[in-house]
Write a protein that holds these residues in place. Structure first.
Motif, PDB file in Angstrom:
ATOM      1  N   ASP A  67       0.800  -1.208  -0.051  1.00 64.77           N
ATOM      2  CA  ASP A  67       0.112  -0.009  -0.027  1.00 64.77           C
ATOM      3  C   ASP A  67       0.998   1.215   0.080  1.00 64.77           C
ATOM      4  O   ASP A  67       2.058   1.103  -0.066  1.00 64.77           O
ATOM      5  CB  ASP A  67      -0.993   0.074   1.310  1.00 64.77           C
ATOM      6  N   PRO A  68       0.307   2.467  -0.091  1.00 61.49           N
ATOM      7  CA  PRO A  68       1.060   3.580  -0.276  1.00 61.49           C
ATOM      8  C   PRO A  68       2.161   3.834   1.178  1.00 61.49           C
ATOM      9  O   PRO A  68       3.102   4.457   0.995  1.00 61.49           O
ATOM     10  CB  PRO A  68       0.041   4.734  -0.256  1.00 61.49           C
ATOM     11  N   ALA A  69       1.541   3.495   2.478  1.00 64.01           N
ATOM     12  CA  ALA A  69       2.160   3.595   3.586  1.00 64.01           C
ATOM     13  C   ALA A  69       3.575   2.843   3.403  1.00 64.01           C
ATOM     14  O   ALA A  69       4.633   3.249   3.682  1.00 64.01           O
ATOM     15  CB  ALA A  69       1.442   3.193   4.745  1.00 64.01           C
ATOM     16  N   ALA A  70       3.331   1.506   2.753  1.00 62.52           N
ATOM     17  CA  ALA A  70       4.594   0.633   2.764  1.00 62.52           C
ATOM     18  C   ALA A  70       5.487   1.030   1.598  1.00 62.52           C
ATOM     19  O   ALA A  70       6.846   1.192   1.808  1.00 62.52           O
ATOM     20  CB  ALA A  70       4.294  -0.827   2.260  1.00 62.52           C
ATOM     21  N   ALA A  71       4.859   1.707   0.518  1.00 62.74           N
ATOM     22  CA  ALA A  71       5.746   2.282  -0.464  1.00 62.74           C
ATOM     23  C   ALA A  71       6.584   3.531  -0.137  1.00 62.74           C
ATOM     24  O   ALA A  71       7.928   3.565  -0.547  1.00 62.74           O
ATOM     25  CB  ALA A  71       4.769   2.718  -1.630  1.00 62.74           C
ATOM     26  N   ARG A  72       5.949   4.455   0.779  1.00 61.56           N
ATOM     27  CA  ARG A  72       6.711   5.424   1.269  1.00 61.56           C
ATOM     28  C   ARG A  72       7.823   5.085   2.120  1.00 61.56           C
ATOM     29  O   ARG A  72       8.944   5.531   2.172  1.00 61.56           O
ATOM     30  CB  ARG A  72       5.765   6.150   1.827  1.00 61.56           C
ATOM     31  N   GLU A  73       7.404   4.156   3.222  1.00 63.12           N
ATOM     32  CA  GLU A  73       8.465   3.707   4.162  1.00 63.12           C
ATOM     33  C   GLU A  73       9.809   3.133   3.372  1.00 63.12           C
ATOM     34  O   GLU A  73      10.835   3.169   3.929  1.00 63.12           O
ATOM     35  CB  GLU A  73       7.773   2.739   4.896  1.00 63.12           C
ATOM     36  N   THR A  74       9.406   2.163   2.427  1.00 66.78           N
ATOM     37  CA  THR A  74      10.579   1.471   1.692  1.00 66.78           C
ATOM     38  C   THR A  74      11.591   2.624   0.993  1.00 66.78           C
ATOM     39  O   THR A  74      12.705   2.106   0.905  1.00 66.78           O
ATOM     40  CB  THR A  74      10.038   0.497   0.588  1.00 66.78           C
ATOM     41  N   VAL A  75      10.722   3.699   0.701  1.00 62.12           N
ATOM     42  CA  VAL A  75      11.708   4.742  -0.007  1.00 62.12           C
ATOM     43  C   VAL A  75      12.519   5.700   1.023  1.00 62.12           C
ATOM     44  O   VAL A  75      13.566   6.170   0.985  1.00 62.12           O
ATOM     45  CB  VAL A  75      11.037   5.466  -1.201  1.00 62.12           C
ATOM     46  N   PHE A  76      11.656   6.119   1.852  1.00 67.57           N
ATOM     47  CA  PHE A  76      11.988   7.306   2.823  1.00 67.57           C
ATOM     48  C   PHE A  76      12.699   6.849   4.136  1.00 67.57           C
ATOM     49  O   PHE A  76      13.020   7.555   4.622  1.00 67.57           O
ATOM     50  CB  PHE A  76      10.950   8.324   2.840  1.00 67.57           C
ATOM     51  N   GLY A  77      12.450   5.745   4.119  1.00 67.37           N
ATOM     52  CA  GLY A  77      13.097   5.089   5.546  1.00 67.37           C
ATOM     53  C   GLY A  77      14.644   5.258   5.648  1.00 67.37           C
ATOM     54  O   GLY A  77      15.248   5.607   4.760  1.00 67.37           O
TER      55      GLY A  77
END
Length: 286
Positions: A67-77
């Motif tokens: 989902d969008p949350a996982a997509a963001r975390e994988t990039v911005f973490g």
């Protein structure tokens, strides 16, 4: 052959990564639950410790996330893709997200010297395993061309839709229609069975007419057998319907059928069917 990273080894991702390995690509995999990497490593993949490490060591990296949350975390973490991208390396997000998330990730990747392509797919577990997905790409066209050989091992059709956001929008339109169709099929079978019609005959009549489609042919028997073996988790369909409705608000487009379908999927999700297949929506309809 290109060195390809692959992030996210769920139902779709592990099948897609396996097809790339079989095709002879050098694949480095990562998953938040590291144990899911083991079967692919046994097939010849390398295992990366973090998204950062994978992105830094590959020509381009593919993500298939929930989902969008996982997509963001994988990039911005802290150990995310953004920390490892650069020098023209590519990042391809094949997750289903909203267009705003796709544009946010695209801007960040470009700002760090990388190239970005969104490429959500139409298709579920079986097409992922068979390499017959439909790939809906948008963004950096040079990356689209570079990834073409890999895409052709993952899908039977690929289209380039222009600027970032258009791939996400196309995917939401497709899944919105799919979700609405699943509710309609469920209601039709429920009504027919209560009217003493034979369920198999209902499906035969549908298959013989203008409504014949692979989804009805595949999901119809599952409904009649109360089989919710997961190929497309119900919670993900409800997420996609929710994102489509958010897009409708943004664009000022009424979606009455999709709104109703979302409420049915929401009820099924609340009832505990989120990890079951989308066929489980029939359980709350009947």
């Amino acid at each position: 052959m290109a060195r390809i990273g692959f992030l996210g080894l769920g139902i779709m991702g592990r099948a897609m990564a396996a097809n790339l390995i079989k095709a002879g690509f050098e694949v480095t995999v990562w998953n938040r639950s590291a144990e899911k990497c083991a079967p692919l490593v046994a097939q010849g993949a390398k295992q990366g410790a973090t998204p950062r490490e994978v992105a830094a060591s590959c020509d381009f990296t593919i993500a298939m996330l929930a989902d969008p949350a996982a997509a963001r975390e994988t990039v911005f973490g802290a150990e995310g893709v953004l920390a490892g991208i650069g020098e023209g390396r590519g990042y391809i997000d094949m997750s289903t997200v909203d267009d705003a998330t796709a544009r946010e990730i695209a801007a960040a990747i470009a700002g760090h010297g990388g190239r970005f392509l969104e490429a959500p797919v139409s298709g579920t577990k079986k097409p992922a395993e068979e390499g017959t997905l439909v790939i809906l790409a948008a963004g950096d066209e040079s990356l689209y061309e570079e990834a073409g050989a890999a895409f052709d091992k993952l899908g039977k059709k690929r289209v380039f839709l222009g600027e970032v956001g258009q791939g996400a929008r196309m995917k939401l339109v497709v899944n919105m229609i799919m979700g609405s169709m699943m509710v309609a099929l469920s209601e039709g079978l429920a009504l027919g069975l209560k009217g003493n019609l034979d369920g198999a005959q209902i499906l035969d009549v549908i298959e013989a007419g203008a409504m014949a489609c692979p989804m009805f042919k595949g999901k119809g028997p599952m409904l009649l057998q109360d089989d919710a073996t997961t190929s497309f988790p119900l919670k993900h369909m409800q997420k996609d319907l929710r994102l489509a409705l958010a897009l409708s608000e943004e664009l000022g487009q009424s979606l009455q059928a999709a709104s109703a379908a979302n409420e049915v999927f929401k009820r099924a999700n609340i009832a505990g069917h989120g990890d079951d297949d989308i066929a489980a929506v029939y359980r709350v309809v009947k």
